[in-house]
Design a protein around this motif. Structure first.
Motif, PDB file in Angstrom:
ATOM      1  N   TRP A   9     -16.617 -16.739  28.776  1.00  0.00           N
ATOM      2  CA  TRP A   9     -16.939 -17.631  29.701  1.00  0.00           C
ATOM      3  C   TRP A   9     -16.384 -16.888  31.138  1.00  0.00           C
ATOM      4  O   TRP A   9     -16.882 -17.073  32.307  1.00  0.00           O
ATOM      5  CB  TRP A   9     -15.853 -18.792  29.810  1.00  0.00           C
ATOM      6  N   ASP A  56     -23.912 -34.910  31.007  1.00  0.00           N
ATOM      7  CA  ASP A  56     -23.819 -33.634  32.040  1.00  0.00           C
ATOM      8  C   ASP A  56     -22.672 -33.621  32.598  1.00  0.00           C
ATOM      9  O   ASP A  56     -22.441 -32.461  32.920  1.00  0.00           O
ATOM     10  CB  ASP A  56     -24.983 -33.903  33.039  1.00  0.00           C
ATOM     11  N   ASP A  62     -14.439 -28.821  27.948  1.00  0.00           N
ATOM     12  CA  ASP A  62     -15.441 -27.758  28.760  1.00  0.00           C
ATOM     13  C   ASP A  62     -14.968 -26.605  29.536  1.00  0.00           C
ATOM     14  O   ASP A  62     -13.989 -27.050  30.142  1.00  0.00           O
ATOM     15  CB  ASP A  62     -16.151 -28.867  29.583  1.00  0.00           C
ATOM     16  N   PRO A  81     -22.333 -23.311  29.804  1.00  0.00           N
ATOM     17  CA  PRO A  81     -22.894 -23.537  28.642  1.00  0.00           C
ATOM     18  C   PRO A  81     -22.014 -23.809  27.297  1.00  0.00           C
ATOM     19  O   PRO A  81     -21.014 -23.302  27.178  1.00  0.00           O
ATOM     20  CB  PRO A  81     -23.690 -22.287  28.416  1.00  0.00           C
ATOM     21  N   ARG A  82     -22.345 -24.721  26.537  1.00  0.00           N
ATOM     22  CA  ARG A  82     -21.503 -25.492  25.666  1.00  0.00           C
ATOM     23  C   ARG A  82     -21.901 -24.847  24.106  1.00  0.00           C
ATOM     24  O   ARG A  82     -23.126 -24.714  23.927  1.00  0.00           O
ATOM     25  CB  ARG A  82     -21.150 -26.875  25.434  1.00  0.00           C
ATOM     26  N   LYS A  83     -20.795 -24.382  23.468  1.00  0.00           N
ATOM     27  CA  LYS A  83     -21.319 -23.970  22.143  1.00  0.00           C
ATOM     28  C   LYS A  83     -21.204 -25.014  20.974  1.00  0.00           C
ATOM     29  O   LYS A  83     -21.763 -24.743  19.877  1.00  0.00           O
ATOM     30  CB  LYS A  83     -20.309 -22.604  21.819  1.00  0.00           C
ATOM     31  N   ASN A 103     -17.015 -27.572  22.957  1.00  0.00           N
ATOM     32  CA  ASN A 103     -16.557 -26.296  22.513  1.00  0.00           C
ATOM     33  C   ASN A 103     -15.502 -26.399  21.608  1.00  0.00           C
ATOM     34  O   ASN A 103     -14.481 -25.621  21.764  1.00  0.00           O
ATOM     35  CB  ASN A 103     -16.073 -25.825  23.894  1.00  0.00           C
ATOM     36  N   LYS A 328     -30.988 -29.494  27.222  1.00  0.00           N
ATOM     37  CA  LYS A 328     -29.660 -29.305  27.342  1.00  0.00           C
ATOM     38  C   LYS A 328     -28.602 -28.641  26.064  1.00  0.00           C
ATOM     39  O   LYS A 328     -27.786 -27.831  25.833  1.00  0.00           O
ATOM     40  CB  LYS A 328     -28.866 -30.708  27.312  1.00  0.00           C
ATOM     41  N   GLU A 331     -29.002 -24.067  23.560  1.00  0.00           N
ATOM     42  CA  GLU A 331     -27.833 -23.108  22.895  1.00  0.00           C
ATOM     43  C   GLU A 331     -27.262 -23.782  21.830  1.00  0.00           C
ATOM     44  O   GLU A 331     -26.988 -22.984  20.895  1.00  0.00           O
ATOM     45  CB  GLU A 331     -27.117 -22.874  24.205  1.00  0.00           C
TER      46      GLU A 331
END
Length: 342
Positions: A9, A56, A62, A81-83, A103, A328, A331
């Motif tokens: 990040w 969003d 986050d 971007p979130r995993k 996350n 969204k 990923e």
């Protein structure tokens, strides 16, 4: 307690903005933690204008880019971007989503071994957890209140294929030792479940202090609801834990792949029916009805599978929502797929 932003990040940092992590969320207010410390935060006006859905907006867990020039209140400009993302349908009748946490590496699905024990509800939690991209672990709490732990463990194992199942008791000094292998430095875990299953008590044990409010049992052998907001806390060893309010309901929100993984045995059984479009009601050669007749399939589990599929289809029937979700969660889907291959 130490807190560091992971390199993946930090690499996304932009001039004038700082990478931070959301540790607390209450309505439109946030608590942001950066390498320099903590401060309150709000989203920018442009962020609000560009946001297309509730998910969003930043959620606990986050990583965000923020302008931290004002020492009193930072301004959040972007969610990185979130995993993984644990999402449920918002409580009530409105057809909107609610982000529980982001996350997460491991999500502990907490269910107590007293009056809270419910396999059908656990299947629901598993479906949402698998969809999130995090690894689900079933955490059976309050083992001191159960007279037949092996039987309960076997029942849970029959519906939680692919997930670890742990049994803990916060009443014992070392009653949480099975959880510690999941709490390595830098990893994030979340505890979710019904009100009163002992999440806050367990987290206090992990913290080594009475940080979160807890309460005892009611007259009906159920715990009181004590947590009222989501919060990320740093444990002494460097792992991070997210405590969440007890959920009176966990509505499905477009968790098709999670339902399929939770009920992989049902999917495989239905594939053996004579007709591909078998409705499993009256057609000849129906493998599902035959398995129920022979006692090889629990009728309650089959009904649960049908119910969650129907509920999920209803929640995800908006073409515009599906298009937005595909973009969204692209990923998350990639990471989820690669993890399962490994």
């Amino acid at each position: 307690m130490s807190f560091a932003i992971p390199e993946r990040w930090l690499a996304l940092q932009e001039p004038g903005w700082t990478v931070g992590r959301i540790t607390l969320q209450e309505k439109g207010l946030y608590r942001l933690r950066t390498a320099a410390g903590e401060q309150n935060a709000l989203v920018s006006g442009r962020f609000q204008f560009d946001a297309q859905s509730v998910s969003d907006y930043p959620a606990v867990g986050d990583y965000v880019l923020a302008d931290c020039a004002d020492p009193d209140t930072a301004v959040i400009h972007r969610v990185l971007p979130r995993k993984s993302l644990f999402v449920r349908r918002a409580a009530g009748t409105s057809k909107t989503e609610q982000v529980v946490a982001a996350n997460i590496d491991t999500v502990f699905l907490c269910m107590s071994l007293n009056n809270d024990f419910n396999l059908r509800r656990l299947e629901r939690y598993l479906a949402v957890a698998w969809e999130s991209g995090a690894d689900p672990v079933v955490l059976l709490t309050k083992a001191d209140l159960c007279a037949d732990i092996p039987q309960k463990q076997a029942e849970v194992a029959s519906v939680a294929m692919g997930a670890d199942v742990l049994t803990v008791s916060a009443m014992d000094a070392d009653g949480y030792h099975q959880v510690t292998p999941y709490l390595t430095a830098g990893r994030t875990v979340a505890f979710v479940g019904s009100s009163g299953v002992g999440k806050s008590t367990l987290i206090n044990r992990l913290l080594g202090e009475e940080r979160l409010a807890t309460d005892g049992l009611r007259n009906d052998d159920k715990g009181h609801h004590t947590t009222t907001h989501r919060e990320l806390l740093v444990l002494p060893g460097g792992a991070m834990v997210i405590d969440t309010p007890g959920m009176r309901e966990l509505g499905m929100w477009d968790a098709a792949s999670g339902v399929e993984q939770t009920f992989a045995d049902m999917e495989a059984l239905a594939a053996r029916c004579r007709f591909r479009n078998c409705s499993h009601t009256s057609e000849p050669g129906c493998a599902v009805r035959e398995a129920i007749r022979r006692g090889e399939l629990d009728g309650g589990r089959w009904l649960s599978y049908q119910k969650l599929k129907n509920e999920n289809d209803y929640a995800a029937d908006s073409a515009s929502y599906l298009a937005a979700k595909e973009k969204k969660f692209k990923e998350i889907a990639k990471i989820n797929k690669n993890n399962r291959k490994r």
